[in-house]
Design a protein around this motif. Structure first.
Motif, short mmCIF file in Angstrom:
data_model
loop_
_atom_site.label_atom_id
_atom_site.label_comp_id
_atom_site.label_asym_id
_atom_site.label_seq_id
_atom_site.Cartn_x
_atom_site.Cartn_y
_atom_site.Cartn_z
N ALA A 1 53.17 2.96 -24.66
CA ALA A 1 53.52 3.11 -23.59
C ALA A 1 54.47 4.62 -23.48
O ALA A 1 54.21 5.12 -21.84
N ASP A 2 54.40 5.43 -23.91
CA ASP A 2 54.51 6.58 -23.75
C ASP A 2 53.61 7.97 -23.40
O ASP A 2 53.58 8.35 -22.23
N GLN B 1 49.91 8.84 -16.03
CA GLN B 1 51.08 8.12 -14.68
C GLN B 1 51.30 9.44 -14.03
O GLN B 1 51.13 9.44 -12.87
N ARG C 1 52.82 6.14 -19.25
CA ARG C 1 53.64 6.76 -18.89
C ARG C 1 53.14 8.75 -18.03
O ARG C 1 53.33 8.83 -17.13
N SER D 1 57.80 -0.15 -14.66
CA SER D 1 56.63 -0.34 -15.90
C SER D 1 55.36 -0.52 -17.15
O SER D 1 55.17 -1.24 -16.40
N VAL D 2 55.30 0.21 -18.72
CA VAL D 2 54.43 -0.71 -18.81
C VAL D 2 54.58 -1.75 -20.12
O VAL D 2 53.62 -2.91 -19.57
N LEU E 1 59.00 10.06 -14.85
CA LEU E 1 58.75 9.47 -16.12
C LEU E 1 60.34 8.51 -15.93
O LEU E 1 60.13 7.46 -16.73
N GLY F 1 59.83 4.85 -14.87
CA GLY F 1 59.50 3.96 -15.42
C GLY F 1 59.97 3.32 -16.51
O GLY F 1 59.11 2.47 -17.34
N ASN F 2 61.47 3.29 -16.51
CA ASN F 2 62.77 2.55 -16.77
C ASN F 2 62.63 0.79 -16.02
O ASN F 2 63.71 -0.26 -16.24
#
Length: 502
Positions: free
Chosen positions: A95-96, A102, A99, A119-120, A110, A113-114
């Motif tokens: 995931a990191d 992206q 992100r 989100s992933v 970032l 992203g939460n």
């Protein structure tokens, strides 16, 4: 702003892109490439091939072979279930990195992203959800209608080769909403990512092989709408097209698909209303609506409530709260945790949004704040300060057209019937929001709205729910059972149980 694209590129390990055909990475036959510029600084991010008709043909034929001759459609359900669950786990584990890719693609910070929908985790959950349909893809057994001893049954079978065409704004979720149901149903895929969000999609595809997806099942052709997208939608061996993007391109896909009667799923955007009644917390409604228009994607979302219909009794309270959110937006390096919003994706979109701001002024709407470009080093990027227009007439272009930028149009209303009429007075019908403390009113109004998804006092995207629109917002649904079934054909089988003819 501290963004240095090359430093972040090295940080996330970004490599220049390639086509992915029949399990092999390669360049376009023509040698043509596209250089992607970061929307925050106009710095080059990287290059990838522009596939032409020959490249697309090879990709589609690889998918055709993988469907007609390969193992995927006939793989035991239990094995496909495990592969999709394994892939969901790989997305979460990476995931990191995803992100970061992206952020280099489309500038989404970032910090956003939460938010679940971006989100992933949301993408991984979509794969987990559709993995659950694989061993439940059953039909029905029906009694004979005209007498005689025979068995009538229906079967669900994969539709064949699917062309999946992605937008740039939400690559995690929209990639998953197309690829997951296609693979779950047993289809093979040729995927075209947007030229403005290619690198993160290529990495997600690379992880498919690690999960156990065989060669040829998912192929990727990178490039622009022409020649790449045009060659894909018109290919005679494509059985289904799933597209998310502009209404104009969606209509073109319907025209082209008619030649071979391809199955089509389209999500074509919206002009979603947020209806704010006087019995609700108008400040919270104002913060919520403006947050959708400004935070994260800067209003570049298909279901964003960019049109607020606000009761006159709470109009000023709503505007005050919305203006507070507009003033809290921070722009800059998407890798900086203090940055909350993205730039507009390209120079064309920047000038389109600025054009709508001028149109709103000329039409007589009252500009409360924003609509201009930031000063200083941010001026090099595609940034627009969030704009709020008050006293908007619902016939104005800023109330009718999908702006796809940080612009909120606020329309006053006096009663429930007027609110519903204004909400439905649009060519779109993707989403809507209803803010009220009255449960009966909430449900009553929701039933009257011509929209595919209605959020009451908030809005949430979930992997098991169908998502799509009424009217010119598209055809079909993504998410849930209906999405899975859209990648299948329904077959009827009749079998006599005696030697007598039916």
């Amino acid at each position: 702003m501290s963004l240095t694209v090359q430093q972040h590129r090295a940080q996330v390990g970004l490599q220049d892109g390639s086509l992915f055909v029949d399990g092999q990475w390669r360049q376009a036959r023509s040698g043509k490439t596209w250089t992607h510029l970061h929307p925050a600084t106009q710095e080059p991010v990287g290059t990838f091939p522009v596939a032409d008709a020959e490249d697309v043909d090879e990709a589609v034929r690889a998918a055709r072979r993988a469907f007609d001759e390969g193992p995927w459609p006939n793989l035991p359900a239990g094995q496909r279930v495990k592969i999709l669950h394994r892939y969901a786990d790989l997305l979460r584990e990476n995931a990191d990195e995803l992100r970061g890719l992206q952020a280099l693609d489309n500038g989404v910070p970032l910090s956003f992203g939460n938010v679940y929908a971006a989100s992933v985790d949301a993408a991984a959950d979509v794969f987990d959800h559709h993995a659950g349909w694989i061993d439940k893809a059953g039909g029905e057994t029906l009694p004979g209608y005209q007498g005689g001893e025979h068995l009538a049954m229906t079967l669900r079978e994969p539709i064949g080769v699917a062309a999946a065409i992605l937008p740039w704004n939400a690559p995690f979720l929209l990639y998953a909403q197309k690829i997951a149901p296609a693979l779950a149903a047993g289809c093979t895929v040729v995927l075209k990512p947007s030229e403005y969000a290619t690198f993160v999609v290529l990495r997600m595809v690379e992880l498919l092989a690690d999960a156990g997806v065989p060669d040829g099942v998912v192929n990727v052709v990178t490039g622009t709408g022409e020649p790449t997208g045009g060659a894909l939608i018109g290919h005679e061996l494509v059985d289904k097209i799933s597209f998310t993007g502009s209404r104009e391109v969606g209509k073109r896909i319907v025209e082209v698909s008619a030649a071979t009667l391809k199955r089509v799923s389209l999500e074509l955007g919206g002009k979603s209303p947020a209806i704010v009644f006087p019995d609700t917390d108008a400040s919270l409604a104002g913060m919520t609506a403006m947050g959708m228009v400004t935070l994260g994607l800067s209003g570049q979302g298909c279901v964003v409530c960019s049109r607020a219909l606000v009761h006159r009794d709470v109009y000023d309270e709503f505007l005050t709260a919305a203006e507070m959110i507009a003033g809290s937006v921070t722009y800059g390096d998407p890798f900086d945790p203090a940055v909350l919003s993205s730039p507009l994706i390209n120079d064309k979109q920047l000038h389109r949004v600025l054009g709508f701001v001028e149109s709103g002024k000329q039409d007589g709407a009252r500009l409360i704040t924003g609509g201009d470009r930031p000063d200083g080093e941010l001026g090099a990027g595609n940034f627009v300060n969030p704009a709020i227009f008050a006293d908007v007439d619902n016939k104005m272009s800023i109330a009718q057209q999908e702006i796809f930028g940080p612009v909120l149009s606020v329309v006053p209303f006096s009663d429930e019937d007027e609110a519903v009429r204004l909400a439905n007075d649009t060519e779109y019908g993707l989403g809507a929001g209803v803010f009220t403390a009255d449960a009966q009113r909430a449900f009553r109004v929701s039933r009257r709205l011509r929209a595919g998804t209605v959020g009451i006092n908030g809005f949430q995207v979930e992997p098991h729910l169908p998502f799509g629109g009424y009217k010119q917002s598209g055809l079909g649904r993504e998410g849930g059972r209906s999405s899975f079934e859209s990648y299948t054909e329904l077959k009827t089988v009749l079998m006599p149980l005696t030697d007598e003819m039916m």
